[in-house]
Each structure stands twice: as C-alpha cells, then as structure tokens.
Design a protein around this motif. Sequence first.
Motif, PDB file in Angstrom:
ATOM      1  N   HIS A   1      54.770  67.440  61.450  1.00 56.70           N
ATOM      2  CA  HIS A   1      53.716  66.543  61.950  1.00 56.70           C
ATOM      3  C   HIS A   1      53.546  65.114  61.522  1.00 56.70           C
ATOM      4  O   HIS A   1      53.106  64.603  62.507  1.00 56.70           O
ATOM      5  CB  HIS A   1      52.409  67.418  61.220  1.00 56.70           C
ATOM      6  N   ALA A   2      54.278  64.896  60.668  1.00 56.22           N
ATOM      7  CA  ALA A   2      54.276  63.188  60.281  1.00 56.22           C
ATOM      8  C   ALA A   2      55.188  62.423  61.231  1.00 56.22           C
ATOM      9  O   ALA A   2      55.317  61.333  61.379  1.00 56.22           O
ATOM     10  CB  ALA A   2      55.059  63.218  59.104  1.00 56.22           C
ATOM     11  N   ALA A   3      56.114  63.138  62.381  1.00 56.28           N
ATOM     12  CA  ALA A   3      56.703  62.664  63.111  1.00 56.28           C
ATOM     13  C   ALA A   3      55.735  61.662  64.100  1.00 56.28           C
ATOM     14  O   ALA A   3      56.282  60.692  64.796  1.00 56.28           O
ATOM     15  CB  ALA A   3      57.319  63.624  64.086  1.00 56.28           C
ATOM     16  N   LYS A   4      54.612  61.925  64.350  1.00 55.12           N
ATOM     17  CA  LYS A   4      53.407  61.289  65.153  1.00 55.12           C
ATOM     18  C   LYS A   4      52.915  60.130  64.106  1.00 55.12           C
ATOM     19  O   LYS A   4      52.225  59.332  64.689  1.00 55.12           O
ATOM     20  CB  LYS A   4      52.369  62.087  65.820  1.00 55.12           C
ATOM     21  N   GLY A   5      53.418  59.761  63.015  1.00 55.04           N
ATOM     22  CA  GLY A   5      52.927  58.663  62.140  1.00 55.04           C
ATOM     23  C   GLY A   5      51.870  59.212  61.271  1.00 55.04           C
ATOM     24  O   GLY A   5      51.422  60.420  61.308  1.00 55.04           O
ATOM     25  N   ARG A   6      51.268  58.181  60.611  1.00 56.22           N
ATOM     26  CA  ARG A   6      50.116  58.592  59.677  1.00 56.22           C
ATOM     27  C   ARG A   6      48.819  58.671  60.629  1.00 56.22           C
ATOM     28  O   ARG A   6      48.273  57.724  61.280  1.00 56.22           O
ATOM     29  CB  ARG A   6      49.909  57.446  58.788  1.00 56.22           C
TER      30      ARG A   6
END
Length: 193
Positions: free
Chosen positions: A52-57
């Motif tokens: 889920h972190a692939a889309k950033g913070r």
Amino acid sequence: MRLPVSFYERPALTVARELLGTHLVLEEGGERRVGRIVETEAYIGEYDLACHAAKGRTARTEVLFGPPGRAYVYFIYGMHHCFNVVTETEGLAGAVLIRGVEPVEGLPPHRRTDGPGRLCSAFGITLAHNRADLQTAGLYLTAGVAVPEERVGQGPRIGVDYAGVWAQAPFRIWIRDSVYVSKVPSQRGRCRP
C-alpha cells in the motif's frame, strides 16, 4: 511476554519468517483470544508495487512508515479486515500481513482462521485496532515455538496480481503441514483453497 520493538525493527521478509510459530493475542472485553501464526506475507516498501505504501504517504498508509511494532488494519471488498504488523526502521515503509493462525485459546470452535479476513473476524480485529501500539494495546504478539526450516514453505503472495512482477515475489511464508494455511500449492504448483 510481548515481542519487543526490536523484533519488528527489521526487514519485513525477515520478520515474516520469524513470526511463524509466534502467538497473536487479543485481550478485550474480558475475553482473551490466542492463535499460533502459521502463514504470513511480507510487503517490503514503497518500491514494492503490491505494498500500500507504493502510492506514497497518505492518511491511510502513514502508519506503514513507522514506528515499527504498530498494527496496520485495513478494510477490503467492503467486508474483510486485514491485520498487519509494521516493520522496518521508522521512515521506511514495511509490513507483514498475518494470513493464518492455528487456534490456541478462546477462539470460537466454529470460526475459521485460515485467511486474513477470517482470522480478523474470529478475533474481532477491526479498524478500531488500526495504529495500535503492540507494546501497550490489548492486541499484541508473544513468542512461541520456533519452526524449523524444513517445515517452512515460501511462494508468491495471494491476491496482488495488479502488482505485475511483484505479485510473483516469494514473499508468502507458511508452515507446510498446517491445516490453517489459507492456500497451499498443489503438486502441479497451483494453489487450492
């Protein structure tokens, strides 16, 4: 005794392997539920397209960036909760999804615990547990019996086909002979429920 923060403050893939055999505990409302972890999946950072972190913070993913030893609980398909433990050092995103547990104490005998949604339902883990500090909350993990390498299976994660080559990364880890594993490879290399 609760697993210390130092246990979680390591790479997600290391933590995923070492979580096998440990105990997931929820003490809440005067009840205690315990399950032995038999299946996990590692999500290893912003570059892992299945993470889920692939889309950033974002407001949702901020917890993945630390501190380690927190719960990351999310809701999918409008019906299932999934419980993860946050790993890595603070500032680096990482988590391990708990996919299956063997009932040990307090879990209803008719409730299945093979699969992340089923185990959360059996335990009563919900979005109310998101961001819980596993050192102080009623939701936590304890040491168990180490699982020898010859009993450990490793293969692709489940349900992340959208992640391209990352879907095939061997980041799902399980105890080979457990009936509480959500999916085990058949002799032809396919998965069965």
